[in-house]
Each structure stands twice: as C-alpha cells, then as structure tokens.
Scaffold this motif. Structure first.
Motif, PDB file in Angstrom:
ATOM      1  N   ALA A 179       0.615  10.552   2.339  1.00 15.44           N
ATOM      2  CA  ALA A 179      -0.767  10.781   1.835  1.00 15.44           C
ATOM      3  C   ALA A 179      -1.690   9.434   2.006  1.00 15.44           C
ATOM      4  N   PRO A 180      -2.987   9.898   1.969  1.00 14.94           N
ATOM      5  CA  PRO A 180      -3.911   9.050   2.518  1.00 14.94           C
ATOM      6  C   PRO A 180      -4.023   8.330   1.192  1.00 14.94           C
ATOM      7  N   PRO A 181      -4.343   6.919   1.109  1.00 12.86           N
ATOM      8  CA  PRO A 181      -4.431   6.082  -0.015  1.00 12.86           C
ATOM      9  C   PRO A 181      -5.692   6.389  -1.070  1.00 12.86           C
ATOM     10  N   VAL A 182      -5.703   6.253  -2.235  1.00 17.94           N
ATOM     11  CA  VAL A 182      -6.690   6.771  -3.105  1.00 17.94           C
ATOM     12  C   VAL A 182      -6.829   5.589  -3.927  1.00 17.94           C
ATOM     13  N   VAL A 183      -8.130   5.016  -4.022  1.00 14.83           N
ATOM     14  CA  VAL A 183      -8.369   3.878  -5.004  1.00 14.83           C
ATOM     15  C   VAL A 183      -9.249   4.414  -6.146  1.00 14.83           C
ATOM     16  N   LYS A 206       3.599  -0.330   1.942  1.00 10.43           N
ATOM     17  CA  LYS A 206       3.842  -1.710   2.039  1.00 10.43           C
ATOM     18  C   LYS A 206       3.066  -2.351   3.258  1.00 10.43           C
ATOM     19  N   ASP A 207       2.688  -1.418   4.270  1.00  6.27           N
ATOM     20  CA  ASP A 207       2.023  -1.796   5.406  1.00  6.27           C
ATOM     21  C   ASP A 207       0.306  -1.600   5.205  1.00  6.27           C
ATOM     22  N   ALA A 208      -0.373  -1.359   4.010  1.00  8.94           N
ATOM     23  CA  ALA A 208      -1.581  -1.328   3.611  1.00  8.94           C
ATOM     24  C   ALA A 208      -2.301  -2.634   3.826  1.00  8.94           C
ATOM     25  N   ARG A 209      -3.575  -2.316   4.398  1.00  6.98           N
ATOM     26  CA  ARG A 209      -4.563  -3.495   4.583  1.00  6.98           C
ATOM     27  C   ARG A 209      -5.620  -3.181   3.789  1.00  6.98           C
ATOM     28  N   VAL A 210      -6.081  -4.308   3.261  1.00 10.14           N
ATOM     29  CA  VAL A 210      -7.424  -4.151   2.176  1.00 10.14           C
ATOM     30  C   VAL A 210      -8.641  -4.966   2.657  1.00 10.14           C
ATOM     31  N   THR A 211      -9.554  -4.221   3.097  1.00 12.12           N
ATOM     32  CA  THR A 211     -10.632  -4.895   3.523  1.00 12.12           C
ATOM     33  C   THR A 211     -11.845  -4.983   2.748  1.00 12.12           C
ATOM     34  N   TYR A 212     -12.798  -6.054   2.959  1.00 14.46           N
ATOM     35  CA  TYR A 212     -13.890  -6.338   1.938  1.00 14.46           C
ATOM     36  C   TYR A 212     -15.297  -6.247   2.652  1.00 14.46           C
TER      37      TYR A 212
END
Length: 212
Positions: A179-183, A206-212
């Motif tokens: 499922a696609p991530p939801v913030v 576990k392999d999700a990346r966060v961008t700013y």
C-alpha cells in the motif's frame, strides 16, 4: 474369311496413375501443439502422409477428402502438405502454431496499486489476460516476449499469471502488493538543522526514504 482379329500391342505399358491430391483448406487456421487440425481437399489416398512445413505429423483419421492430424509439441507455423509417391499438394494458407505462454521473470517484485509491472517470457499474444491473484491487470500491453500491466486497485499479494483459454503460466514468486505510504503528520513544528522529526502515518516500509 478368318474370324480372328489382328491385334497390335505397344512396346511399353500404359500406367494408370491416381489423380494428384488437392488441398482446399485447413480447420482451424491456428492451433496449439497437441491439437487436432483437419486438412480438407480431394483425391487423398490411404497411404498419403501429412507434413507441416517439412516435418511429418501424425494422421489420426483419414478419408478421400480429409486428413485429421495432430500438431507436434515443438512444431512451428508453416504450410500443411499431403504427400505420396509422386504426389504432393500444399495448403495455400499457413497453419499458425500458437504455443502456450511461458513466464520466466517479473520486474519489479513489489508494487503499489496503479503501478506498472512487466512480465518477461515467450509466446505472448494479443488477448492474453493477466491475473494478480484473481484480479485482472489493467491496460495490458503485449509483445512476443513481454507483457506489462497496471496493478489493479483491489489487488492483493499473490502470483501473477498469464491466462489464455485453458493455458496458464504463472510467476514462481508472488508479486508483493504494498500500500502507498500515507503521512498523517509530524511531531515538530520547526527547528534548527539536526532536529529529529518523527513522521506519523501508515504503510511505511523498511526501505522507505524521506525527502525534505
């Protein structure tokens, strides 16, 4: 006057030969290995053989106007012929041999609903159906050795299969539906560089990346 008739014989025998065979059609025009195809025509003899291209094919049943043949496992498309001693007739149209689909790889191994996935293999044809579990893939694009499709919205993790009638070829490993991530939010309104921020939401991996 003598009642005897004068007779003169030719020095050579006159040979009576059977008429040449004629092939008028084949039914069906396309078939899979193992299927039965009927060669239609006339002047077929009990000892006539059948060829697909240059390969002999087994004759199951015969008559003066038909031959029923079985398509061999490794056969290729080509003309069907009826042959005998000094006799041969070819079909005007080729028999198309349709091999069952064969899936050898899948890329990527996981996907979100709505993403594109590609299957690699051989013997794919237009009209093949792609199933993710029991859900049909959308927007299927087919070439001889690749099938790409869009993962349906209601798909669940499971093997991916290419289906054509009773023929079915599936991946060895399942397609992992993620499922696609939801913030939903984060716990800091701001701060200097180095501030630790925690994101809250759903479907993080576990392999999700966060961008700013």
């Amino acid at each position: 006057m003598s009642s005897e008739r004068a007779v003169a014989k030719s020095p050579r025998l006159f040979r009576v030969v059977a008429p040449q065979p004629v092939v008028t059609g084949i039914q069906p025009a396309a078939a899979a290995p193992g299927a039965t195809v009927r060669i239609l025509g006339r002047n077929f003899l009990p000892d006539d053989r059948a060829l697909l291209a240059r390969t002999s094919v087994p004759v199951l049943a015969r008559g003066p106007e038909f031959l029923d043949v079985t398509i061999p496992r490794m056969a290729r498309s080509g003309e069907l012929s009826v042959v005998g001693p000094g006799r041969q007739a070819r079909s005007e149209a080729q028999l198309t041999v349709v091999h069952p689909p064969d899936v050898t790889a899948m890329e990527p191994k996981w996907a979100t609903p709505g993403a594109r996935v590609t299957l690699f293999g051989r013997h794919f044809v237009a009209g093949d159906v792609v199933l993710v579990g029991d859900k049909a893939g959308r927007d299927v694009s087919v070439s001889a050795d690749e099938i790409s499709f869009t993962v349906p919205d209601d798909a669940q993790t499971g093997p991916v299969a290419v289906v054509r009638g009773e023929a079915r070829a599936a991946t060895r490993a399942p397609l992992d539906i993620v499922a696609p991530p939801v913030v939903d939010g984060f716990d800091a309104a701001g701060g200097p560089g180095g501030t630790v921020v925690t994101l809250h939401g759903r479907h993080f991996s576990k392999d999700a990346r966060v961008t700013y």
